[in-house]
Design a protein around this motif. Structure first.
Motif, mmCIF file in Angstrom:
data_model
loop_
_atom_site.group_PDB
_atom_site.id
_atom_site.type_symbol
_atom_site.label_atom_id
_atom_site.label_comp_id
_atom_site.label_asym_id
_atom_site.label_seq_id
_atom_site.Cartn_x
_atom_site.Cartn_y
_atom_site.Cartn_z
ATOM 1 N N THR A 76 0.849 -1.180 0.000
ATOM 2 C CA THR A 76 0.000 0.000 0.000
ATOM 3 C C THR A 76 0.885 1.231 0.000
ATOM 4 O O THR A 76 1.870 1.289 0.732
ATOM 5 C CB THR A 76 -0.899 0.029 1.265
ATOM 6 O OG1 THR A 76 -1.637 -1.173 1.332
ATOM 7 C CG2 THR A 76 -1.841 1.197 1.243
ATOM 8 N N THR A 77 0.531 2.199 -0.824
ATOM 9 C CA THR A 77 1.222 3.485 -0.807
ATOM 10 C C THR A 77 0.231 4.523 -0.312
ATOM 11 O O THR A 77 -0.874 4.640 -0.844
ATOM 12 C CB THR A 77 1.733 3.856 -2.210
ATOM 13 O OG1 THR A 77 2.605 2.807 -2.668
ATOM 14 C CG2 THR A 77 2.499 5.169 -2.182
ATOM 15 N N VAL A 78 0.632 5.256 0.704
ATOM 16 C CA VAL A 78 -0.263 6.194 1.371
ATOM 17 C C VAL A 78 0.310 7.602 1.273
ATOM 18 O O VAL A 78 1.420 7.854 1.760
ATOM 19 C CB VAL A 78 -0.434 5.795 2.856
ATOM 20 C CG1 VAL A 78 -1.336 6.775 3.580
ATOM 21 C CG2 VAL A 78 -0.949 4.367 2.971
ATOM 22 N N PRO A 79 -0.427 8.529 0.665
ATOM 23 C CA PRO A 79 0.033 9.923 0.637
ATOM 24 C C PRO A 79 0.088 10.486 2.058
ATOM 25 O O PRO A 79 -0.682 10.068 2.946
ATOM 26 C CB PRO A 79 -1.042 10.652 -0.175
ATOM 27 C CG PRO A 79 -1.856 9.602 -0.843
ATOM 28 C CD PRO A 79 -1.690 8.352 -0.037
ATOM 29 N N ALA A 80 0.971 11.431 2.294
ATOM 30 C CA ALA A 80 1.128 12.023 3.626
ATOM 31 C C ALA A 80 -0.199 12.552 4.164
ATOM 32 O O ALA A 80 -0.484 12.429 5.359
ATOM 33 C CB ALA A 80 2.170 13.136 3.584
ATOM 34 N N SER A 81 -1.032 13.089 3.309
ATOM 35 C CA SER A 81 -2.314 13.648 3.745
ATOM 36 C C SER A 81 -3.295 12.574 4.225
ATOM 37 O O SER A 81 -4.265 12.893 4.910
ATOM 38 C CB SER A 81 -2.954 14.452 2.607
ATOM 39 O OG SER A 81 -3.214 13.601 1.492
ATOM 40 N N GLU A 82 -3.054 11.298 3.876
ATOM 41 C CA GLU A 82 -3.944 10.195 4.252
ATOM 42 C C GLU A 82 -3.364 9.310 5.359
ATOM 43 O O GLU A 82 -3.959 8.300 5.732
ATOM 44 C CB GLU A 82 -4.236 9.328 3.019
ATOM 45 C CG GLU A 82 -4.987 10.053 1.929
ATOM 46 C CD GLU A 82 -6.390 10.440 2.354
ATOM 47 O OE1 GLU A 82 -7.062 9.607 3.009
ATOM 48 O OE2 GLU A 82 -6.812 11.566 2.048
ATOM 49 N N ALA B 156 -2.948 9.565 8.668
ATOM 50 C CA ALA B 156 -3.749 9.366 9.889
ATOM 51 C C ALA B 156 -4.908 8.414 9.608
ATOM 52 O O ALA B 156 -5.190 7.515 10.414
ATOM 53 C CB ALA B 156 -4.256 10.704 10.410
ATOM 54 N N ARG B 157 -5.577 8.571 8.487
ATOM 55 C CA ARG B 157 -6.685 7.693 8.136
ATOM 56 C C ARG B 157 -6.193 6.256 7.924
ATOM 57 O O ARG B 157 -6.848 5.301 8.330
ATOM 58 C CB ARG B 157 -7.380 8.199 6.873
ATOM 59 C CG ARG B 157 -8.633 7.413 6.553
ATOM 60 C CD ARG B 157 -9.346 7.927 5.352
ATOM 61 N NE ARG B 157 -9.533 9.372 5.480
ATOM 62 C CZ ARG B 157 -10.188 10.115 4.625
ATOM 63 N NH1 ARG B 157 -10.734 9.560 3.577
ATOM 64 N NH2 ARG B 157 -10.304 11.408 4.793
ATOM 65 N N PHE C 219 -3.640 4.814 9.393
ATOM 66 C CA PHE C 219 -3.350 4.196 10.685
ATOM 67 C C PHE C 219 -4.624 3.837 11.451
ATOM 68 O O PHE C 219 -4.636 2.856 12.182
ATOM 69 C CB PHE C 219 -2.393 5.050 11.509
ATOM 70 C CG PHE C 219 -0.961 4.819 11.105
ATOM 71 C CD1 PHE C 219 -0.284 3.681 11.531
ATOM 72 C CD2 PHE C 219 -0.299 5.702 10.277
ATOM 73 C CE1 PHE C 219 1.030 3.438 11.146
ATOM 74 C CE2 PHE C 219 1.008 5.467 9.886
ATOM 75 C CZ PHE C 219 1.673 4.331 10.317
ATOM 76 N N GLU C 220 -5.689 4.582 11.263
ATOM 77 C CA GLU C 220 -6.970 4.182 11.861
ATOM 78 C C GLU C 220 -7.439 2.865 11.250
ATOM 79 O O GLU C 220 -7.934 1.984 11.944
ATOM 80 C CB GLU C 220 -8.018 5.273 11.673
ATOM 81 C CG GLU C 220 -7.776 6.500 12.523
ATOM 82 C CD GLU C 220 -7.713 6.185 14.008
ATOM 83 O OE1 GLU C 220 -8.571 5.420 14.504
ATOM 84 O OE2 GLU C 220 -6.809 6.710 14.692
ATOM 85 N N ARG C 221 -7.261 2.728 9.942
ATOM 86 C CA ARG C 221 -7.660 1.498 9.252
ATOM 87 C C ARG C 221 -6.838 0.312 9.727
ATOM 88 O O ARG C 221 -7.390 -0.749 10.031
ATOM 89 C CB ARG C 221 -7.514 1.643 7.730
ATOM 90 C CG ARG C 221 -7.989 0.412 6.976
ATOM 91 C CD ARG C 221 -7.821 0.566 5.478
ATOM 92 N NE ARG C 221 -6.462 0.416 5.032
ATOM 93 C CZ ARG C 221 -5.818 -0.744 4.901
ATOM 94 N NH1 ARG C 221 -6.401 -1.880 5.202
ATOM 95 N NH2 ARG C 221 -4.586 -0.779 4.471
ATOM 96 N N VAL C 222 -5.528 0.467 9.837
ATOM 97 C CA VAL C 222 -4.712 -0.677 10.250
ATOM 98 C C VAL C 222 -4.920 -1.028 11.719
ATOM 99 O O VAL C 222 -4.790 -2.192 12.093
ATOM 100 C CB VAL C 222 -3.204 -0.529 9.891
ATOM 101 C CG1 VAL C 222 -3.017 -0.485 8.386
ATOM 102 C CG2 VAL C 222 -2.560 0.645 10.566
ATOM 103 N N LYS C 223 -5.288 -0.063 12.536
ATOM 104 C CA LYS C 223 -5.643 -0.386 13.924
ATOM 105 C C LYS C 223 -6.888 -1.271 13.952
ATOM 106 O O LYS C 223 -6.951 -2.245 14.710
ATOM 107 C CB LYS C 223 -5.886 0.885 14.732
ATOM 108 C CG LYS C 223 -4.631 1.621 15.111
ATOM 109 C CD LYS C 223 -4.973 2.898 15.860
ATOM 110 C CE LYS C 223 -3.749 3.765 16.027
ATOM 111 N NZ LYS C 223 -4.064 5.058 16.651
ATOM 112 N N ALA C 224 -7.871 -0.939 13.132
ATOM 113 C CA ALA C 224 -9.086 -1.760 13.046
ATOM 114 C C ALA C 224 -8.748 -3.148 12.511
ATOM 115 O O ALA C 224 -9.275 -4.161 12.998
ATOM 116 C CB ALA C 224 -10.126 -1.074 12.167
#
Length: 86
Positions: free
Chosen positions: A10-16, A18-19, A21-26
């Protein structure tokens, strides 16, 4: 029986971030409840490039956990089974 593993990049832009990390916590909570282990690694030289590993003691447990995941897995059928090194 050999362990089973799936891998997802997965590649995650800096702006995303926080979102994400919420997903991976779930995901971590979901997989722990399903008797699986969930790991996330970030590439040292490329922030935002992640690899997610989901591991279970057997293929059936992993398949069921992916089927019930709160988030879509890109290729849940691509399962790697641990190979004995002789």
């Amino acid at each position: 029986m050999a362990r089973a593993l799936t891998i997802q990049r997965t590649t995650v832009p800096a702006s995303e971030r926080a979102r994400y990390f919420e997903r991976v916590k779930a995901c971590r909570s979901h997989y722990a409840a399903a008797n699986c282990r969930f790991y996330v690694f970030e590439e040292a030289s490329l922030p935002g490039a992640f690899i997610e590993f989901t591991e279970a003691d057997d293929q059936t447990t992993l398949t069921v956990a992916h089927a019930n995941s709160p988030y879509r897995i890109l290729d849940p059928a691509r399962i790697y089974n641990e190979t004995e090194i002789a």
